[in-house]
Design a protein around this motif. Sequence first.
Motif, mmCIF file in Angstrom:
data_model
loop_
_atom_site.group_PDB
_atom_site.id
_atom_site.type_symbol
_atom_site.label_atom_id
_atom_site.label_comp_id
_atom_site.label_asym_id
_atom_site.label_seq_id
_atom_site.Cartn_x
_atom_site.Cartn_y
_atom_site.Cartn_z
ATOM 1 N N CYS C 65 -37.783 -81.915 -41.305
ATOM 2 C CA CYS C 65 -36.816 -81.363 -42.256
ATOM 3 C C CYS C 65 -35.388 -81.768 -41.956
ATOM 4 O O CYS C 65 -34.502 -81.508 -42.749
ATOM 5 C CB CYS C 65 -36.918 -79.852 -42.298
ATOM 6 S SG CYS C 65 -36.314 -79.059 -40.804
ATOM 7 N N ASP C 66 -35.133 -82.386 -40.796
ATOM 8 C CA ASP C 66 -33.792 -82.890 -40.488
ATOM 9 C C ASP C 66 -32.776 -81.815 -40.131
ATOM 10 O O ASP C 66 -31.613 -82.114 -39.955
ATOM 11 C CB ASP C 66 -33.206 -83.663 -41.688
ATOM 12 C CG ASP C 66 -33.496 -85.137 -41.575
ATOM 13 O OD1 ASP C 66 -34.363 -85.472 -40.761
ATOM 14 O OD2 ASP C 66 -32.885 -85.920 -42.278
ATOM 15 N N LEU C 67 -33.203 -80.552 -40.066
ATOM 16 C CA LEU C 67 -32.210 -79.511 -39.795
ATOM 17 C C LEU C 67 -31.674 -79.630 -38.371
ATOM 18 O O LEU C 67 -30.513 -79.354 -38.110
ATOM 19 C CB LEU C 67 -32.810 -78.126 -40.012
ATOM 20 C CG LEU C 67 -33.089 -77.778 -41.469
ATOM 21 C CD1 LEU C 67 -33.679 -76.382 -41.578
ATOM 22 C CD2 LEU C 67 -31.825 -77.844 -42.297
ATOM 23 N N VAL C 79 -33.902 -88.141 -37.219
ATOM 24 C CA VAL C 79 -35.185 -87.871 -37.868
ATOM 25 C C VAL C 79 -35.277 -88.742 -39.106
ATOM 26 O O VAL C 79 -34.327 -88.849 -39.877
ATOM 27 C CB VAL C 79 -35.298 -86.389 -38.289
ATOM 28 C CG1 VAL C 79 -36.688 -86.093 -38.787
ATOM 29 C CG2 VAL C 79 -34.935 -85.471 -37.156
ATOM 30 N N GLY C 81 -37.602 -88.784 -42.265
ATOM 31 C CA GLY C 81 -38.674 -88.076 -42.953
ATOM 32 C C GLY C 81 -39.433 -89.000 -43.886
ATOM 33 O O GLY C 81 -38.943 -90.049 -44.277
ATOM 34 N N ASP C 82 -40.645 -88.605 -44.202
ATOM 35 C CA ASP C 82 -41.414 -89.368 -45.185
ATOM 36 C C ASP C 82 -42.585 -88.511 -45.649
ATOM 37 O O ASP C 82 -42.816 -87.421 -45.124
ATOM 38 C CB ASP C 82 -41.920 -90.684 -44.581
ATOM 39 C CG ASP C 82 -42.055 -91.755 -45.663
ATOM 40 O OD1 ASP C 82 -42.189 -91.385 -46.846
ATOM 41 O OD2 ASP C 82 -42.012 -92.941 -45.330
ATOM 42 N N ILE C 83 -43.311 -89.048 -46.611
ATOM 43 C CA ILE C 83 -44.496 -88.352 -47.082
ATOM 44 C C ILE C 83 -45.591 -88.524 -46.031
ATOM 45 O O ILE C 83 -45.767 -89.615 -45.483
ATOM 46 C CB ILE C 83 -44.942 -88.928 -48.438
ATOM 47 C CG1 ILE C 83 -43.808 -88.799 -49.443
ATOM 48 C CG2 ILE C 83 -46.187 -88.232 -48.950
ATOM 49 C CD1 ILE C 83 -44.035 -89.537 -50.729
ATOM 50 N N PRO C 88 -50.401 -85.990 -49.006
ATOM 51 C CA PRO C 88 -49.273 -86.486 -49.794
ATOM 52 C C PRO C 88 -48.316 -85.399 -50.263
ATOM 53 O O PRO C 88 -47.230 -85.711 -50.733
ATOM 54 C CB PRO C 88 -49.934 -87.173 -50.989
ATOM 55 C CG PRO C 88 -51.316 -86.668 -51.013
ATOM 56 C CD PRO C 88 -51.694 -86.270 -49.618
ATOM 57 N N GLU C 89 -48.663 -84.122 -50.135
ATOM 58 C CA GLU C 89 -47.730 -83.091 -50.564
ATOM 59 C C GLU C 89 -46.891 -82.590 -49.398
ATOM 60 O O GLU C 89 -46.086 -81.684 -49.553
ATOM 61 C CB GLU C 89 -48.467 -81.947 -51.274
ATOM 62 C CG GLU C 89 -49.273 -81.025 -50.404
ATOM 63 C CD GLU C 89 -50.597 -81.624 -49.943
ATOM 64 O OE1 GLU C 89 -51.305 -80.979 -49.182
ATOM 65 O OE2 GLU C 89 -50.942 -82.777 -50.350
ATOM 66 N N ARG C 90 -47.086 -83.155 -48.238
ATOM 67 C CA ARG C 90 -46.415 -82.654 -47.048
ATOM 68 C C ARG C 90 -45.367 -83.625 -46.549
ATOM 69 O O ARG C 90 -45.504 -84.841 -46.661
ATOM 70 C CB ARG C 90 -47.432 -82.462 -45.939
ATOM 71 C CG ARG C 90 -47.586 -81.030 -45.508
ATOM 72 C CD ARG C 90 -48.459 -80.970 -44.299
ATOM 73 N NE ARG C 90 -47.661 -80.594 -43.164
ATOM 74 C CZ ARG C 90 -47.432 -79.334 -42.810
ATOM 75 N NH1 ARG C 90 -47.958 -78.363 -43.499
ATOM 76 N NH2 ARG C 90 -46.693 -79.046 -41.781
ATOM 77 N N ARG C 91 -44.340 -83.048 -45.969
ATOM 78 C CA ARG C 91 -43.296 -83.860 -45.358
ATOM 79 C C ARG C 91 -43.591 -83.963 -43.866
ATOM 80 O O ARG C 91 -44.103 -83.018 -43.280
ATOM 81 C CB ARG C 91 -41.963 -83.169 -45.583
ATOM 82 C CG ARG C 91 -40.773 -83.949 -45.124
ATOM 83 C CD ARG C 91 -39.503 -83.153 -45.349
ATOM 84 N NE ARG C 91 -38.379 -83.953 -44.936
ATOM 85 C CZ ARG C 91 -37.348 -84.281 -45.705
ATOM 86 N NH1 ARG C 91 -37.294 -83.834 -46.932
ATOM 87 N NH2 ARG C 91 -36.377 -85.030 -45.266
ATOM 88 N N PRO C 114 -37.252 -74.442 -38.446
ATOM 89 C CA PRO C 114 -37.887 -73.372 -39.204
ATOM 90 C C PRO C 114 -39.347 -73.147 -38.817
ATOM 91 O O PRO C 114 -39.939 -72.168 -39.266
ATOM 92 C CB PRO C 114 -37.779 -73.857 -40.647
ATOM 93 C CG PRO C 114 -37.755 -75.328 -40.545
ATOM 94 C CD PRO C 114 -37.113 -75.669 -39.236
ATOM 95 N N TYR C 174 -39.596 -68.427 -42.151
ATOM 96 C CA TYR C 174 -40.702 -68.867 -42.970
ATOM 97 C C TYR C 174 -41.714 -69.604 -42.111
ATOM 98 O O TYR C 174 -41.388 -70.450 -41.301
ATOM 99 C CB TYR C 174 -40.230 -69.783 -44.096
ATOM 100 C CG TYR C 174 -41.341 -70.103 -45.041
ATOM 101 C CD1 TYR C 174 -41.777 -69.145 -45.951
ATOM 102 C CD2 TYR C 174 -41.989 -71.321 -44.999
ATOM 103 C CE1 TYR C 174 -42.816 -69.407 -46.799
ATOM 104 C CE2 TYR C 174 -43.032 -71.585 -45.854
ATOM 105 C CZ TYR C 174 -43.437 -70.625 -46.752
ATOM 106 O OH TYR C 174 -44.481 -70.888 -47.595
ATOM 107 N N PHE C 176 -44.479 -72.074 -42.094
ATOM 108 C CA PHE C 176 -45.141 -73.090 -42.904
ATOM 109 C C PHE C 176 -46.606 -73.157 -42.522
ATOM 110 O O PHE C 176 -46.944 -73.133 -41.342
ATOM 111 C CB PHE C 176 -44.500 -74.455 -42.683
ATOM 112 C CG PHE C 176 -43.161 -74.550 -43.312
ATOM 113 C CD1 PHE C 176 -43.023 -74.969 -44.626
ATOM 114 C CD2 PHE C 176 -42.026 -74.197 -42.614
ATOM 115 C CE1 PHE C 176 -41.790 -75.024 -45.211
ATOM 116 C CE2 PHE C 176 -40.789 -74.262 -43.200
ATOM 117 C CZ PHE C 176 -40.681 -74.682 -44.509
#
Lengths: 337, 880, 186
Positions: C65-67, C79, C81-83, C88-91, C114, C174, C176
């Motif tokens: 998430c790059d936070l 970081v 990020g990618d699929i 495919p619905e997840r980062r 997070p 949260y 995940f």
Amino acid sequence: MLNDLIGVLIVIAGLLFVVLTTVAYLTYLERKVLGFMQDRLGPMEVGPWGLLQPLADGIKLISKEDIIPSEANKAIFRIAPVISLVPALISFAVIPFGKNSFHFMGITTHPYITDINIGILYVLALSSVGAYGILLGGWASNSKYSLLGALRSAAQVISYELNAGMAIIGVLLLAGSLSLVKIEAAQSGGFWHWYIFPQIVAFVLYLISGIAETNRTPFDLPEAESELVAGFFTEYSGMRFSLYYLAEYMNMIIVSSIATILFLGGWNPPLPSLGFVPPFIWFMLKVYFFLFFFFWIRATLPRLRYDQLMKFGWKVMLPLSFANVIVTALVIYMVRR
Amino acid sequence: MAKVTINGIEVEVDSSMTVLKAAEKLGIVIPTFCYHPRMDPAGSCRICAVELEDSKRVVMSCVTPVADGMRVLTESPKIHDARKTNLELLLLHHPLDCPVCDCGGECPLQNMSFAYGATETRFESHRNDEPEDIKSDVLVFNANRCILCGKCVRICDEIQDVHAIGFINRGFDTIIGPPLGKKLDCEFCGDCYEVCPTGAITDQFTRYKYRPWQLEKQQTTCAYCASGCQIFVETENEAIVRVTSREGVGPNEGSICAVGRFGFNHVQIPERFDTPYMRSLHRLVPATWEDVLPEITARLDLIRKKGTDRVAGLISTRVPMEDAYVFQSFFRKVLRSNMIDSGARFGFMNAALPLVSATGTLRPLVDHEDILKAKVILVIGTDPVAESNISGLFLKRAARKERAKLYVVDSEAITLSTRAKDHIRLLPGGEKLFVSVLNEEIARNGALSPDWTARKEELFKNWNVDPGAYQRLVNDLTSTETGIIVTGRKAYRNENGSSIMNSIVRLIGSLGWAGKVGSGLFLLPENANDLGVLMMGGTHEWLPGLINATDPSSKSRWESAWGRRLSYGNGGSLGDILKGIEAGQINALISLGENPLSHFPSGSKVRETLAKLDLLVVLDLFQNELSDMAHFVLPVSSSFERGGHFVSAEGFVQPIKATMAHWGESLPDWEILSKIAHGMGESLGFESLESITAEILRFLPDLVPSSRNGAHYQGPTGEITVPVMSKTPPHKADRESVSVKYAQWQSGTVSANGEVHPILGEGDFILALTKSLFHSGKMTLMDPNLMEIQSEGKIRINRQVARKRKIKKGERVTVRSSFGSCSMIAEPSSSVAEFEVLFPSHFANEVVLGLFPPDLAFDRETGVPVQHRVRVFLETQNPA
Amino acid sequence: MTLKTLLNNILFTEIAQGLKLTLKHMFKKKITVQYPHEKLTLADGYRGFIVHRRYENEQERCVGCDLCEAICPAKAIRVVGDIHPEFPERRYAKEYTLDFTRCIFCGFCIVACPVNALAMTKEFAHSSFTREGLIYSKDQLLALGDKCESESIAYLKVRNMWGAEDSGKEEGRYHFPPIPTINAGG
């Protein structure tokens, strides 16, 4: 004649051994004392309790590269540490470590190399020569830190040598001799004969001047780390660096020895009944007390500012030492009359 | 007018305004989710609540019209509570997956929750667990994050007029997506993704690859079509991550098409040339600029010493006008050659030549704003949605919202024809007849000679033109207050393109629209800078400023401006260049991103002709047929890596900016040409791009940069006297001078009734090459994103015919003409006429081009290569 | 100058006080820890090397998430990020590098995470002959995390970041959902 020569050589060898070992272990002792006073342990890694640390340091210093700056005056740069060390070393020739003569395989010898009748002048003279090593080394390095350190050192030595010399005069007046052996002999027979009591002012003056002469804290301005990197020996490394180091520690021993001889009665035991302890041991005990005092001072006091040093030397110490000489002379004149 | 007091500040506004707009006028910001300035208000998100001080009521500012004496509070404890409660309700369903949501960081909902402190909800949360819709290759719909503001559905309906997505189900189960759970199939403009206030719509190309706060944003001009869209290129570490728009900025007002939005990746793929190449032992080997430039210089120097017009040049119309200026300077001053031509020669010249001779300018008489105001619009010979999407958007809006009478004349049912009052679906090949009859009818005011009456009858009988619709068109055109004729690529590239365009230009004169404010001809150029390159003298006809290049008097004007004699030859267009090479009179060719091989049928001898060149230098981004033949291939900067200006279809001169790092060792075209000129001992006098722009503006001050809805360029004022703009500089042609010239031209020439090129060959169908919405040339074909959207060319066949012939979708059919045959994938479509088959022209490779007649023909008037349509047979390949 | 100060000056009382203090310390207990031979017990909240954590089913927690990159004051984290290649619905983080030569061990990244994918451990004695050797990739961070799992959990517990894990509820931080293991047996 030959026996005399062999005797002297044996004494010289023994003396060198004692002095060099003392110097080596002084570094260890200093680090330990400082460490303890700062709630640390000091060197612990090399040997049990770090006892082999001086050896390791020696090996390290010898094996290090001897760097000579390209802009330095090379000849003087090379010779300067030697100029500093040699006077310190030959000063030991007149230091009497003990009283009794040894008889060994038909050779008779003394616990000192020689007893010249102007022993104390000889020591003072050589310690002035030692200052040249520092001055030349700092100048030849061609570095502003070295040069500043050297200049400070020169000024400091001139200022305090004077005080030391004036302080000694009181003792010489009392002893009536310049020979160190005779000065010691004059103090025999119990600690109440020691010159520390009649010459307490001179003793304090001499001690302060001695610390200043050996460039120790709180008078270590020539090598003040926080201002001048390492002062006059900034550019030195390896063996040459260690020569300066040796010189400094030898000077400490000499100053301690002279203080012992002049004020604490040298080899004399504090009470005549303690005469069964060899005089050599008494002498060394007193010397080591002074050396410890040097470390103790270092652990306690911060460095002076340069102007404070000068003001103190010229405006406080010098008048006091003059006063001491005059008072001593007057008192002696009165008593003898 | 109504007087309203908002937060204690009194303002007088039009009484039709909403409270929200009145507040906007005062500079008071009211938070919104579902409000969009270009669309009708929906009032569904309930966030823009304001309090009426008198009645203490809470109303939605975006749907409440102002009333005289109204006193409004936009911030009060009551409003704060109302908004906070609304947010809590929205957050009932909204998953808190902001860390993995692409919108996190630029999310209005996130910002608002932060601002109003809606961290805890008083209600029991109810998380939807709808799986994401990732069926589409382009857009991803996440129903869980959706707050059902409906902006996406509305922008698709109201602005784009595509109706691709809608609300599915009712109540708590409402989700947004394409109908019937199918895969999304639309124009992929991405406007829904742009307006979405949450991360409910994301796109597959940039999904999860960035975080908004890492991106650096820069405004530039899109380099694909000539709409001149202002796009915002967002980069991370000088590599492009995504392209966005900003609401209301630029001529596009915040909408961009699929090509502009997703077509940015071709500039950063490994296939791109990153170093110069040099031919050595029949192979192209990588080299350095230090190796290549002296070699080219030396060889060019030898060739130019042989005489004038020895070196030919081709320039793409996708380069900024600065490059075109340097290009023609280099050829005319240094190489003493006028054998230069541009990519506009393949079509747009058919329109540019008659227009320039009629009006003396390429600047349009009308722009998008006039389209919205026009009462009658005739779209002929173009599919604006595919060719110039944003112009198409304005046409859609004109027809749908502004109730303009839209007439479409085309054999194909283009996107606009569903919005048209009448779609005159004439048979392919009848275009020329149609416009010439229409022109004659209007010029003669209905009193046609028997000869022309017969032709008109022929139009009704043989070409499928509905007489009623035709008559309505004639009546509307002659009686309207404001009317606009829109034409484009299909007309330019018609086999009779030259005479069609001549008739259309005439028609404007016949209608008297030249002098009528708000009326005129709107040309859709094919490429981003067709207008700019021609204005800069990128063809042999014109010097910069559209001045005749061969006429000694006009030539001397530039001679005195440049302070040197121009001793180039007579020059010639592409046809002359090819002839010259064939005859050995031209020994070298320098091509700036142009590839003539891809335009000519494979049977033609162009390749053999080009092989005779002593020196072929190609400046390009990618490997192509021409670069394979080249002696030197030089890498050039793309429009994302350099500055310059493009002239849009509306006449705006808009800047492009360097947004990403230079690719490899690539250099801008002008720099390469300047270096070669320098090597030949001649200085063009350009040290920087700014110095070129300054020189252009010194001599042609009317090209001062301008844009709509944007910050205007305030040029450096020094040696050149650029007026500092206080308002938009003119981008349209000066109507007074144009109308005078127009009348002279109209009377001075006879209507061209030249040769008619019939459709060649025999067969059941007519094969035409059309432009696809998603592709516009080599750049888009190399773009991974756009290739994902449309990866191959499919032949489109009328659906009924396909059913009759038992051709299924995706099946391979053999297309056979008198000149060749090839196999293509069939795609039945309801929009294609039953006698026509259409193939996207940019997928037409050698095999497809082999279907067309091999002989080269060039139009006598305009020098445009005649591009035939051919009759073909379709044969199904049934494996049985 | 009073008599008292004069006496103080003459008798060096201030120096004597200093000497007394240093002498007293000479006989105090020494606080030095002989590091390689004896080690201190580190507290659970010790800020040592940062590691990547996994779920119980061996899937990495990081969602890319790059936070952490955003909050890092030393810009030590990168970081990309990618699929997720399988989901495919997840980062996920395609690349994750932590430059320990820049890290100041402030622990902000762990607070920002997070999904409790990051934690600090009691590892501190990592060294390298090259700079590159201290730039850890995701695989290295995961391996270190596997090695020090109990330490990382203890860190998160002490720093009050374990609540969401135990409560199992979605409130607060949260949570995940972890990726289910592909093979039921594995």
